[in-house]
Design a protein around this motif. Structure first.
Motif, PDB file in Angstrom:
ATOM      1  N   VAL A  90       6.581  15.641   1.537  1.00  0.00           N
ATOM      2  CA  VAL A  90       5.385  15.748   0.705  1.00  0.00           C
ATOM      3  C   VAL A  90       5.690  15.268  -0.703  1.00  0.00           C
ATOM      4  CG1 VAL A  90       3.811  17.400  -0.372  1.00  0.00           C
ATOM      5  CG2 VAL A  90       4.295  17.562   2.068  1.00  0.00           C
ATOM      6  N   GLU A  91       6.829  15.678  -1.262  1.00  0.00           N
ATOM      7  CA  GLU A  91       7.204  15.245  -2.611  1.00  0.00           C
ATOM      8  C   GLU A  91       7.348  13.735  -2.672  1.00  0.00           C
ATOM      9  OE1 GLU A  91      10.577  17.243  -4.287  1.00  0.00           O
ATOM     10  OE2 GLU A  91       9.824  19.197  -3.656  1.00  0.00           O
TER      11      GLU A  91
ATOM     12  N   PHE B   4       5.922  11.516  -0.732  1.00  0.00           N
ATOM     13  CA  PHE B   4       4.607  10.924  -0.568  1.00  0.00           C
ATOM     14  C   PHE B   4       3.816  10.970  -1.868  1.00  0.00           C
ATOM     15  CE2 PHE B   4       0.080  11.307   0.481  1.00  0.00           C
ATOM     16  CZ  PHE B   4      -0.110  10.108   1.146  1.00  0.00           C
ATOM     17  N   VAL B   5       3.811  12.135  -2.512  1.00  0.00           N
ATOM     18  CA  VAL B   5       3.069  12.282  -3.768  1.00  0.00           C
ATOM     19  C   VAL B   5       3.674  11.389  -4.833  1.00  0.00           C
ATOM     20  CG1 VAL B   5       2.508  13.904  -5.623  1.00  0.00           C
ATOM     21  CG2 VAL B   5       2.252  14.602  -3.235  1.00  0.00           C
TER      22      VAL B   5
ATOM     23  N   ARG C 119       2.747   7.781  -4.156  1.00  0.00           N
ATOM     24  CA  ARG C 119       1.323   7.587  -4.404  1.00  0.00           C
ATOM     25  C   ARG C 119       1.054   7.433  -5.895  1.00  0.00           C
ATOM     26  NH1 ARG C 119      -3.475  11.372  -1.953  1.00  0.00           N
ATOM     27  NH2 ARG C 119      -5.147   9.956  -2.483  1.00  0.00           N
ATOM     28  N   ARG C 120       1.745   8.251  -6.700  1.00  0.00           N
ATOM     29  CA  ARG C 120       1.576   8.150  -8.158  1.00  0.00           C
ATOM     30  C   ARG C 120       2.079   6.803  -8.677  1.00  0.00           C
ATOM     31  NH1 ARG C 120       3.680  14.155  -9.683  1.00  0.00           N
ATOM     32  NH2 ARG C 120       1.806  15.272  -9.023  1.00  0.00           N
TER      33      ARG C 120
END
Length: 115
Positions: free
Chosen positions: A103-104, A106-107, A110-111
């Motif tokens: 998740v980290e 991916f985020v 994405r940023r």
């Protein structure tokens, strides 16, 4: 004792044999190590040993096309240990920590794309 190619083994003493073994052991190269992941191909015995499943379960998985196998022209079935291990690992469940890391990532990615 003078040892040459004409010396019979029966004429050698134990100390002579030990000397020969020590000399030949230092002259030989170290044996090659066999990797532990070496592939083994065999019948249902290999699949049973690798997975721990009963033979009936393996029959069902093979019939459903869910387990990787090699079907021979005469109808025989062979299994590759390496393929079965990778198949088993594909069904591995992620731990909470591994999910949080994904998740980290991916985020974070994405940023980066949004900038």
């Amino acid at each position: 004792m003078n040892i040459n190619e004409n010396t019979r083994v029966i004429d050698l003493k134990v100390s002579d044999l030990l000397t020969i073994l020590k000399e030949s052991a230092t002259a030989l190269p170290a044996p090659l190590s066999v990797p532990s992941y070496e592939d083994e191909i065999g019948g249902y015995e290999v699949a049973e040993k690798t997975t721990g499943y009963a033979r009936q379960t393996l029959y069902q998985l093979k019939s459903a096309g869910k387990i990787p196998c090699i079907v021979l022209p005469n109808g025989g079935v062979r299994f590759s240990k390496k393929e079965i291990v990778s198949w088993l690992m594909s069904h591995k469940r992620l731990t909470d920590k591994e999910i949080a890391e994904k998740v980290e990532n991916f985020v974070f990615k994405r940023r980066l794309r949004r900038k």
